[in-house]
Design a protein around this motif. Structure first.
Motif, PDB file in Angstrom:
ATOM      1  N   LYS A 148     -86.847  15.246  25.098  1.00  0.00           N
ATOM      2  CA  LYS A 148     -85.471  14.763  25.171  1.00  0.00           C
ATOM      3  C   LYS A 148     -84.896  14.417  23.795  1.00  0.00           C
ATOM      4  CE  LYS A 148     -85.630  13.090  29.918  1.00  0.00           C
ATOM      5  NZ  LYS A 148     -85.337  11.968  30.841  1.00  0.00           N
ATOM      6  N   LEU A 175     -86.202  23.131  34.228  1.00  0.00           N
ATOM      7  CA  LEU A 175     -86.052  22.056  35.205  1.00  0.00           C
ATOM      8  C   LEU A 175     -86.315  22.618  36.600  1.00  0.00           C
ATOM      9  CD1 LEU A 175     -82.865  20.295  33.810  1.00  0.00           C
ATOM     10  CD2 LEU A 175     -85.254  19.647  33.473  1.00  0.00           C
ATOM     11  N   GLU A 211     -88.751  13.829  36.504  1.00  0.00           N
ATOM     12  CA  GLU A 211     -87.474  13.566  35.861  1.00  0.00           C
ATOM     13  C   GLU A 211     -86.686  12.522  36.630  1.00  0.00           C
ATOM     14  OE1 GLU A 211     -84.691  15.617  33.713  1.00  0.00           O
ATOM     15  OE2 GLU A 211     -86.282  14.731  32.532  1.00  0.00           O
ATOM     16  N   ARG A 215     -86.216  16.278  41.130  1.00  0.00           N
ATOM     17  CA  ARG A 215     -86.153  17.112  39.927  1.00  0.00           C
ATOM     18  C   ARG A 215     -87.296  16.778  38.986  1.00  0.00           C
ATOM     19  NH1 ARG A 215     -81.022  17.714  35.820  1.00  0.00           N
ATOM     20  NH2 ARG A 215     -82.383  16.607  34.384  1.00  0.00           N
ATOM     21  N   ALA A 217     -89.395  18.183  35.201  1.00  0.00           N
ATOM     22  CA  ALA A 217     -89.322  19.017  33.988  1.00  0.00           C
ATOM     23  C   ALA A 217     -90.633  19.781  33.856  1.00  0.00           C
ATOM     24  CB  ALA A 217     -89.079  18.156  32.761  1.00  0.00           C
ATOM     25  N   TYR A 268     -84.810  21.859  26.074  1.00  0.00           N
ATOM     26  CA  TYR A 268     -84.513  20.935  27.180  1.00  0.00           C
ATOM     27  C   TYR A 268     -83.001  20.837  27.398  1.00  0.00           C
ATOM     28  CZ  TYR A 268     -84.204  16.655  29.928  1.00  0.00           C
ATOM     29  OH  TYR A 268     -83.907  15.744  30.904  1.00  0.00           O
ATOM     30  N   ALA A 269     -82.242  20.728  26.310  1.00  0.00           N
ATOM     31  CA  ALA A 269     -80.780  20.647  26.427  1.00  0.00           C
ATOM     32  C   ALA A 269     -80.215  21.926  27.056  1.00  0.00           C
ATOM     33  CB  ALA A 269     -80.167  20.416  25.043  1.00  0.00           C
ATOM     34  N   GLU A 272     -80.790  21.783  30.750  1.00  0.00           N
ATOM     35  CA  GLU A 272     -79.780  20.891  31.341  1.00  0.00           C
ATOM     36  C   GLU A 272     -78.452  21.619  31.514  1.00  0.00           C
ATOM     37  OE1 GLU A 272     -79.630  18.010  32.637  1.00  0.00           O
ATOM     38  OE2 GLU A 272     -80.954  16.544  31.722  1.00  0.00           O
ATOM     39  N   GLU A 273     -78.087  22.418  30.533  1.00  0.00           N
ATOM     40  CA  GLU A 273     -76.829  23.174  30.621  1.00  0.00           C
ATOM     41  C   GLU A 273     -76.915  24.216  31.740  1.00  0.00           C
ATOM     42  OE1 GLU A 273     -73.049  24.559  30.112  1.00  0.00           O
ATOM     43  OE2 GLU A 273     -73.963  22.695  29.394  1.00  0.00           O
ATOM     44  N   TYR A 275     -78.635  23.896  34.385  1.00  0.00           N
ATOM     45  CA  TYR A 275     -78.552  23.110  35.631  1.00  0.00           C
ATOM     46  C   TYR A 275     -77.098  22.849  36.013  1.00  0.00           C
ATOM     47  CZ  TYR A 275     -78.965  19.080  38.767  1.00  0.00           C
ATOM     48  OH  TYR A 275     -78.844  18.220  39.829  1.00  0.00           O
ATOM     49  N   ARG A 276     -76.225  22.683  35.043  1.00  0.00           N
ATOM     50  CA  ARG A 276     -74.808  22.407  35.330  1.00  0.00           C
ATOM     51  C   ARG A 276     -74.137  23.612  36.008  1.00  0.00           C
ATOM     52  NH1 ARG A 276     -71.153  21.403  31.324  1.00  0.00           N
ATOM     53  NH2 ARG A 276     -69.977  20.042  32.723  1.00  0.00           N
ATOM     54  N   GLU A 379     -78.070  15.990  43.128  1.00  0.00           N
ATOM     55  CA  GLU A 379     -79.463  16.388  42.988  1.00  0.00           C
ATOM     56  C   GLU A 379     -80.056  16.724  44.356  1.00  0.00           C
ATOM     57  OE1 GLU A 379     -78.371  13.374  41.994  1.00  0.00           O
ATOM     58  OE2 GLU A 379     -78.180  13.669  39.822  1.00  0.00           O
TER      59      GLU A 379
END
Length: 522
Positions: A148, A175, A211, A215, A217, A268-269, A272-273, A275-276, A379
């Motif tokens: 992170k 993820l 996480e 969810r 990681a 990781y970022a 996350e993107e 996941y959006r 989620e």
């Protein structure tokens, strides 16, 4: 295998121990032997035994001195079992003070020794488990901080080395989302690790970190060059394996492979993107590389659509609002709504429905499924599960609104009856009253008959005739005046209806009353 060191100055005792116990079945092996305490101490430092079985009285260094020396070494932590031919309480007392596991007298009984060894093995495994869990938890915390980006740059490599990861290792973060909807499943990291162990290979190591609810990681590490296409192949096999074993929908959101430990926070970022874009993509595996240039819609649906949906609910037009919901969820995907925009749109619908229910005199308790859906985050949901849950919730709302309307109608019909009782002398009709109370005339007619077991016109006629009888008894009004007083515009029609109900004309009714009065006066 647990390692055992046998220490006794009598060789036949040591040889007998080999034959006495089935060491392999107990998960143990005799790693070495010693004739005295000093020899045992030297061998213990080399062998690092888990259990030392020792006599007390031996030359050079006796059993208690051996135990004391091992205790003081600081590097050895074996469990001691003492065997002795002497039933000496003083020795036993000292042995217990040193933490000796057991004190067994010679000749050795095989059942007693087996039970003692089993107890020692259980104690060792319990200690190791707790030590491992503590170490594992610390590693997980450090790993979470690393991926992170919550570690100072100068500490990243040191953290990686402490965890046991070579900092040049190629890494990727994905993820893992368990899409269970409202049916929550208590799936642990250990369960997921056990499942993924089946597809572990020498080229790729896997770590799983919890996480948040539903969810996890997933960290993938490649320490050697990997063939082109193996990343996608590994991700697909993970998704398939988890879905089959857990029997739930599983989605993966993958970042890119980075070439150094210090870049793992970027992967990781990226995950996350990805996941959006969960509601915008139809596949259960979403790669950052596939969505990085795609824009998400971040606003809620138009209020007009929500108003139309609520109108269909009020009208109990299930086919119409099912179509609207299907269209809305298709729009979520086609226009690439973000998770926040999807949940925000549904919350606006729920808020609008609740407002109507409150206006009708209802409460939130009649809308359990809507309330539960409103309390859920994004989620653990995909569009299919979300649409199914939303449809169930608004179908419940439709039924509840219908119940409220029925209760409301029961109150309204009493108001309508009171209105008729007060305005029967006027030119009223079912249609005019329905308009007065903003109701459908046909529905009003059915409701009146259901509530009072007679038709509206029948009730109105009987009410007017009863009032006509009263006027005929108490006044000398002419027939057309009586008719006008009770709401009849035509006197002949009044006479016809009176005769139908009373079975005599108004004049005959009045004359009958006069005759009765005269007879009473005589």
């Amino acid at each position: 295998m647990l390692k055992v060191l046998l220490v006794d100055d009598e060789m036949y005792i040591r040889r007998g121990m080999y034959e006495l116990i089935d060491w392999h079945s107990m998960g143990m092996e005799i790693a070495g032997e010693a004739e005295n305490g000093l020899e045992a101490l030297n061998k213990a430092e080399c062998l690092k035994p888990d259990i030392i079985i020792t006599d007390i009285r031996m030359p050079i260094l006796d059993g208690l001195d051996l135990i004391r020396a091992v205790e003081q070494s600081g590097t050895l932590e074996p469990i001691f079992i003492i065997i002795s031919g002497y039933h000496d309480f003083k020795y036993a007392q000292q042995a217990i003070r040193y933490g000796v596991q057991d004190y067994i007298l010679k000749p050795i009984d095989d059942e007693e020794m087996s039970a003692t060894l089993q107890k020692a093995a259980d104690l060792i495994r319990s200690k190791r488990k707790h030590a491992f869990l503590a170490e594992e938890e610390a590693s997980r915390i450090m790993l979470k901080d690393l991926i992170k980006g919550q570690v100072q740059k100068e500490d990243e490599i040191r953290y990686a080395e402490m965890i046991g990861i070579v900092h040049q290792t190629r890494m990727m973060i994905a993820l893992v989302e368990l899409q269970t909807g409202s049916k929550r499943r208590n799936v642990t990291v250990h369960q997921v690790n056990d499942i993924l162990h089946k597809i572990k290979d020498d080229r790729c190591e896997l770590y799983v970190l919890e996480e948040q609810r539903d969810r996890m990681a997933l960290i993938l590490l490649w320490q050697h060059p990997y063939p082109r296409g193996s990343v996608e192949e590994k991700i697909q096999s993970i998704q398939k394996m988890l879905g089959e074993h857990l029997e739930v929908d599983v989605a993966l959101y993958a970042g890119t492979v980075v070439n150094h430990m210090t870049e793992v926070a970027r992967s990781y970022a990226e995950a996350e993107e990805a996941y959006r874009h969960k509601f915008a993509e139809s596949e259960r595996i979403v790669y950052f590389t596939a969505v990085k240039d795609k824009t998400l819609y971040v606003f809620n649906v138009n209020q007009e659509l929500i108003d139309q949906l609520i109108l269909c609910l009020e009208e109990r037009n299930r086919a119409a609002y099912h179509t609207l919901v299907n269209d809305m969820f298709n729009m979520f995907q086609s226009r690439r709504f973000s998770p926040q925009a999807v949940t925000g749109s549904l919350l606006r619908c729920i808020t609008g429905i609740l407002a109507v229910v409150h206006e009708m005199g209802g409460t939130d308790t009649g809308l359990q499924q809507l309330r539960l859906l409103a309390e859920q985050g994004q989620e653990g949901w995909n569009l299919r599960l979300l649409k199914e849950a939303f449809l169930r919730a608004i179908e419940e709302a439709e039924e509840y609104m219908a119940q409220l309307r029925t209760q409301q109608s029961k109150g309204d019909i009493h108001k309508i009856k009171r209105y008729i009782d007060s305005h029967y002398t006027e030119n009223i009709s079912l249609k005019s009253i329905a308009a007065q109370f903003y109701m459908n005339p046909v529905y009003l007619g059915r409701l009146f008959r259901k509530s009072y077991n007679q038709y509206f016109n029948e009730y109105l006629l009987h009410l007017r005739i009863q009032q006509a009888q009263k006027l005929l008894r108490q006044t000398d009004l002419r027939m057309y005046e009586v008719a006008a007083r009770i709401g009849f515009q035509n006197a002949d029609y009044f006479v016809t209806q009176f005769e139908k109900i009373v079975h005599m004309t108004p004049t005959a009714y009045r004359n009958l009353l006069k005759e009765d009065g005269q007879r009473g006066a005589q």
